[in-house]
Structures are given as structure tokens and as C-alpha cells.
Design a protein around this motif. Structure first.
Motif, PDB file in Angstrom:
ATOM      1  N   TRP A   1       3.466  -6.107  15.378  1.00  0.00           N
ATOM      2  CA  TRP A   1       3.896  -5.848  13.997  1.00  0.00           C
ATOM      3  C   TRP A   1       3.703  -7.095  13.150  1.00  0.00           C
ATOM      4  O   TRP A   1       3.482  -8.194  13.672  1.00  0.00           O
ATOM      5  CB  TRP A   1       5.346  -5.370  13.969  1.00  0.00           C
ATOM      6  N   LEU A   2       3.796  -6.947  11.856  1.00  0.00           N
ATOM      7  CA  LEU A   2       3.433  -8.045  10.955  1.00  0.00           C
ATOM      8  C   LEU A   2       4.262  -9.307  11.149  1.00  0.00           C
ATOM      9  O   LEU A   2       3.761 -10.408  10.935  1.00  0.00           O
ATOM     10  CB  LEU A   2       3.539  -7.571   9.502  1.00  0.00           C
ATOM     11  N   THR A   3       5.527  -9.141  11.507  1.00  0.00           N
ATOM     12  CA  THR A   3       6.373 -10.332  11.648  1.00  0.00           C
ATOM     13  C   THR A   3       6.749 -10.619  13.100  1.00  0.00           C
ATOM     14  O   THR A   3       7.633 -11.432  13.355  1.00  0.00           O
ATOM     15  CB  THR A   3       7.656 -10.197  10.813  1.00  0.00           C
ATOM     16  N   GLY A   4       6.087  -9.952  14.040  1.00  0.00           N
ATOM     17  CA  GLY A   4       6.373 -10.244  15.441  1.00  0.00           C
ATOM     18  C   GLY A   4       6.504  -9.010  16.298  1.00  0.00           C
ATOM     19  O   GLY A   4       5.754  -8.045  16.146  1.00  0.00           O
ATOM     20  N   ASP A   5       7.467  -9.032  17.201  1.00  0.00           N
ATOM     21  CA  ASP A   5       7.636  -7.945  18.170  1.00  0.00           C
ATOM     22  C   ASP A   5       8.437  -6.767  17.627  1.00  0.00           C
ATOM     23  O   ASP A   5       8.432  -5.692  18.235  1.00  0.00           O
ATOM     24  CB  ASP A   5       8.343  -8.470  19.430  1.00  0.00           C
ATOM     25  N   GLU A   6       9.134  -6.956  16.506  1.00  0.00           N
ATOM     26  CA  GLU A   6       9.997  -5.911  15.974  1.00  0.00           C
ATOM     27  C   GLU A   6       9.441  -5.322  14.680  1.00  0.00           C
ATOM     28  O   GLU A   6       9.011  -6.055  13.785  1.00  0.00           O
ATOM     29  CB  GLU A   6      11.407  -6.463  15.717  1.00  0.00           C
ATOM     30  N   PHE A   7       9.444  -4.000  14.592  1.00  0.00           N
ATOM     31  CA  PHE A   7       9.081  -3.307  13.368  1.00  0.00           C
ATOM     32  C   PHE A   7      10.058  -3.706  12.263  1.00  0.00           C
ATOM     33  O   PHE A   7      11.264  -3.783  12.500  1.00  0.00           O
ATOM     34  CB  PHE A   7       9.158  -1.798  13.620  1.00  0.00           C
ATOM     35  N   SER A   8       9.536  -3.946  11.041  1.00  0.00           N
ATOM     36  CA  SER A   8      10.396  -4.468   9.979  1.00  0.00           C
ATOM     37  C   SER A   8      10.057  -3.842   8.628  1.00  0.00           C
ATOM     38  O   SER A   8       9.156  -3.006   8.508  1.00  0.00           O
ATOM     39  CB  SER A   8      10.259  -5.991   9.879  1.00  0.00           C
ATOM     40  N   MET A   9      10.766  -4.296   7.601  1.00  0.00           N
ATOM     41  CA  MET A   9      10.508  -3.872   6.229  1.00  0.00           C
ATOM     42  C   MET A   9       9.061  -4.119   5.831  1.00  0.00           C
ATOM     43  O   MET A   9       8.473  -3.347   5.057  1.00  0.00           O
ATOM     44  CB  MET A   9      11.460  -4.604   5.273  1.00  0.00           C
ATOM     45  N   ALA A  10       8.465  -5.195   6.344  1.00  0.00           N
ATOM     46  CA  ALA A  10       7.074  -5.508   6.008  1.00  0.00           C
ATOM     47  C   ALA A  10       6.135  -4.403   6.474  1.00  0.00           C
ATOM     48  O   ALA A  10       5.162  -4.063   5.787  1.00  0.00           O
ATOM     49  CB  ALA A  10       6.672  -6.842   6.633  1.00  0.00           C
ATOM     50  N   ASP A  11       6.420  -3.812   7.622  1.00  0.00           N
ATOM     51  CA  ASP A  11       5.592  -2.725   8.135  1.00  0.00           C
ATOM     52  C   ASP A  11       5.805  -1.446   7.330  1.00  0.00           C
ATOM     53  O   ASP A  11       4.856  -0.670   7.135  1.00  0.00           O
ATOM     54  CB  ASP A  11       5.901  -2.500   9.613  1.00  0.00           C
ATOM     55  N   CYS A  12       7.036  -1.239   6.857  1.00  0.00           N
ATOM     56  CA  CYS A  12       7.293  -0.108   5.955  1.00  0.00           C
ATOM     57  C   CYS A  12       6.424  -0.217   4.707  1.00  0.00           C
ATOM     58  O   CYS A  12       5.948   0.799   4.173  1.00  0.00           O
ATOM     59  CB  CYS A  12       8.761  -0.081   5.527  1.00  0.00           C
ATOM     60  N   ALA A  13       6.207  -1.443   4.246  1.00  0.00           N
ATOM     61  CA  ALA A  13       5.416  -1.677   3.033  1.00  0.00           C
ATOM     62  C   ALA A  13       3.923  -1.543   3.290  1.00  0.00           C
ATOM     63  O   ALA A  13       3.174  -1.061   2.436  1.00  0.00           O
ATOM     64  CB  ALA A  13       5.726  -3.063   2.473  1.00  0.00           C
ATOM     65  N   ALA A  14       3.468  -1.960   4.464  1.00  0.00           N
ATOM     66  CA  ALA A  14       2.033  -1.979   4.745  1.00  0.00           C
ATOM     67  C   ALA A  14       1.463  -0.594   5.003  1.00  0.00           C
ATOM     68  O   ALA A  14       0.338  -0.281   4.580  1.00  0.00           O
ATOM     69  CB  ALA A  14       1.750  -2.880   5.951  1.00  0.00           C
ATOM     70  N   ALA A  15       2.202   0.246   5.695  1.00  0.00           N
ATOM     71  CA  ALA A  15       1.673   1.536   6.136  1.00  0.00           C
ATOM     72  C   ALA A  15       1.137   2.398   4.996  1.00  0.00           C
ATOM     73  O   ALA A  15      -0.008   2.885   5.074  1.00  0.00           O
ATOM     74  CB  ALA A  15       2.744   2.290   6.935  1.00  0.00           C
ATOM     75  N   PRO A  16       1.905   2.635   3.918  1.00  0.00           N
ATOM     76  CA  PRO A  16       1.386   3.501   2.853  1.00  0.00           C
ATOM     77  C   PRO A  16       0.126   2.955   2.183  1.00  0.00           C
ATOM     78  O   PRO A  16      -0.773   3.731   1.831  1.00  0.00           O
ATOM     79  CB  PRO A  16       2.562   3.569   1.858  1.00  0.00           C
ATOM     80  N   ALA A  17       0.061   1.639   2.021  1.00  0.00           N
ATOM     81  CA  ALA A  17      -1.122   1.046   1.399  1.00  0.00           C
ATOM     82  C   ALA A  17      -2.352   1.237   2.279  1.00  0.00           C
ATOM     83  O   ALA A  17      -3.445   1.542   1.784  1.00  0.00           O
ATOM     84  CB  ALA A  17      -0.887  -0.436   1.133  1.00  0.00           C
ATOM     85  N   LEU A  18      -2.188   1.071   3.586  1.00  0.00           N
ATOM     86  CA  LEU A  18      -3.329   1.226   4.490  1.00  0.00           C
ATOM     87  C   LEU A  18      -3.819   2.669   4.537  1.00  0.00           C
ATOM     88  O   LEU A  18      -5.010   2.919   4.763  1.00  0.00           O
ATOM     89  CB  LEU A  18      -2.956   0.742   5.896  1.00  0.00           C
ATOM     90  N   LEU A  19      -2.929   3.617   4.320  1.00  0.00           N
ATOM     91  CA  LEU A  19      -3.334   5.019   4.285  1.00  0.00           C
ATOM     92  C   LEU A  19      -4.417   5.246   3.241  1.00  0.00           C
ATOM     93  O   LEU A  19      -5.449   5.869   3.510  1.00  0.00           O
ATOM     94  CB  LEU A  19      -2.117   5.909   3.987  1.00  0.00           C
ATOM     95  N   TYR A  20      -4.200   4.720   2.025  1.00  0.00           N
ATOM     96  CA  TYR A  20      -5.175   4.895   0.951  1.00  0.00           C
ATOM     97  C   TYR A  20      -6.326   3.898   1.065  1.00  0.00           C
ATOM     98  O   TYR A  20      -7.428   4.171   0.609  1.00  0.00           O
ATOM     99  CB  TYR A  20      -4.483   4.759  -0.398  1.00  0.00           C
ATOM    100  N   ALA A  21      -6.054   2.757   1.665  1.00  0.00           N
ATOM    101  CA  ALA A  21      -7.096   1.735   1.797  1.00  0.00           C
ATOM    102  C   ALA A  21      -8.237   2.200   2.694  1.00  0.00           C
ATOM    103  O   ALA A  21      -9.380   1.754   2.527  1.00  0.00           O
ATOM    104  CB  ALA A  21      -6.496   0.449   2.352  1.00  0.00           C
ATOM    105  N   GLN A  22      -7.950   3.102   3.640  1.00  0.00           N
ATOM    106  CA  GLN A  22      -8.999   3.595   4.534  1.00  0.00           C
ATOM    107  C   GLN A  22     -10.224   4.070   3.758  1.00  0.00           C
ATOM    108  O   GLN A  22     -11.352   3.830   4.159  1.00  0.00           O
ATOM    109  CB  GLN A  22      -8.481   4.775   5.356  1.00  0.00           C
ATOM    110  N   GLN A  23      -9.969   4.758   2.648  1.00  0.00           N
ATOM    111  CA  GLN A  23     -11.069   5.316   1.865  1.00  0.00           C
ATOM    112  C   GLN A  23     -11.602   4.341   0.829  1.00  0.00           C
ATOM    113  O   GLN A  23     -12.812   4.266   0.604  1.00  0.00           O
ATOM    114  CB  GLN A  23     -10.604   6.594   1.159  1.00  0.00           C
TER     115      GLN A  23
END
Length: 218
Positions: free
Chosen positions: A150-172
Motif C-alpha cells: 500500500w502507499l504508506t506501507g503494510d496497512e491500507f490507509s486513507m491514501a489508498d482510499c484517495a488513489a483508487a478512484p483516480a486510477l479507475l479513470y486514469a486507466q483510459q
């Protein structure tokens, strides 16, 4: 608690991931800001007309996805902790959250909005700047994810909550297939139960958009 949101909104998705991670119950209220009537009605509740918006049972309003997540993390012991208790790790998580919102998400959305315009009306300077900043952010993410799930280490965090939606649209609109760490990270995000639940709600809306954009393929 009521959560006003729209599934296509990246910041709505970010808040929804957090709710599912924290396992906090809420009353969903969908607001399609593309609809003038829904927008006008919603602005009676929140004049800025932005989503997501969390409204507590006492009427207290909590706008902005990051602040909603901060509230959930400090007011509920349930589920995944999204901001570490350690002050230094918490600072790193908040910094990465800002990076994902300001330099990834906002720029990806710029590309999405520009793509909806006729080619002659697109702002090429804005597109080039967005792609440049996304590229810099991808470089940073690729390094940050080296050897970490995960972005900040071994634990899923707020940063990953932020990254996921952006990457969904970034694929295209700004693919990252040439970034092995980000690509592997995206697959982990998609498999995360909290985000898989969000994606299940988002995909029908994306399919309708795709069908409208390509009626001959429908």
C-alpha cells in the motif's frame, strides 16, 4: 448519518471506500449533480453543491472526503484504521492523501472533462499540464510502492482510499501499464472488498456513459 454522494464522483468513491473499511452504517442519498433539479434541491441542503457530504443525526454537516474520513477514523473503533495513531506515520498518510487528491485525482478529472469536449474545443495547455503532473505523480507512486502493498506501507490507509478512484479513470485517460508497481497496486485495490463494493455500484454508470458515447456499439 446520511451520506450525500454520486457514484461517478471520485471523492464520493473515496468516502464510500472509507465507510466500507470502517464498517460504519450510513444512509445513502444519491445526488446526480448533472441534473439541474437535483442540483438545485441539494443546494438547499449544502449551498456549495459538492459531494460527498456527511450529515450527522444532529444535523451537523461534514463536507470534503478527507475530513469525512478523519471523522470516521476518530469517532469509530470499528474496522480498518485509516490514519495511523503514530504522529509521524499519520503525517505521512495525510501527505500522501494530499498528493493523490491534488496531483493525481484532480489532473485525471481534468483529462476526463476535456475528453468530453469536441476536439477543437479542448484546452491543450490544460491537458499537457495535467499529463505532466500525473507523470510526476506516477514516478513518485512507483517509488513509494516498491516492496510495499500500500502507499504508506503494510496497512491500507486513507491514501489508498484517495488513489483508487483516480486510477479507475486514469486507466483510459493516462494509462499506467508501463508502471509495474502501480499496475500491481491497482490489482490489489480492485480485489480489496471495500473497493470491490464501490466498483459494483460505479460500473453500471460507466457502462451507460460508454453506451451513450458509442451508440453504434450498443
Amino acid at each position: 448519518m446520511k451520506l450525500y454522494y454520486f457514484p461517478l464522483s471520485t471523492y464520493s468513491q473515496k468516502a464510500l471506500i472509507a465507510f466500507h473499511e470502517k464498517q460504519v452504517p450510513f444512509e445513502p442519498v444519491l445526488v446526480d449533480l448533472r441534473d439541474p433539479q437535483q442540483r438545485a434541491q441539494y443546494q438547499k441542503t449544502y449551498p456549495l453543491g459538492k459531494v460527498p457530504l456527511l450529515v450527522r443525526d444532529n444535523g451537523w454537516m461534514i463536507p470534503e472526503s478527507t475530513i469525512i474520513i478523519e471523522f470516521l477514523d476518530t469517532h469509530s473503533e470499528r474496522g480498518q484504521r485509516l490514519i495511523p495513531a503514530d504522529p509521524e506515520r499519520a503525517r505521512q498518510t495525510r501527505f500522501m492523501d494530499r498528493m493523490m487528491d491534488l496531483y493525481l485525482d484532480n489532473n485525471v478529472i481534468t483529462l476526463v472533462f476535456q475528453s468530453w469536449k469536441p476536439p477543437a474545443q479542448r484546452d491543450q495547455e490544460a491537458i499537457e499540464q495535467a499529463r505532466r503532473q500525473i507523470g510526476i505523480t506516477y514516478d513518485y507512486m512507483e517509488r513509494a510502492l516498491a516492496g510495499k502493498p500500500w502507499l504508506t506501507g503494510d496497512e491500507f490507509s486513507m491514501a489508498d482510499c484517495a488513489a483508487a478512484p483516480a486510477l479507475l479513470y486514469a486507466q483510459q485517460h493516462c494509462p499506467f501499464a508501463d508502471r509495474p508497481n502501480i499496475s500491481a497496486y491497482w490489482e490489489r485495490l480492485r480485489a480489496r472488498p471495500s473497493y470491490a463494493k464501490v466498483l459494483a455500484e460505479v460500473m453500471p454508470y460507466l457502462e451507460k456513459l460508454a453506451a451513450a458515447a458509442n451508440p453504434k456499439a450498443a
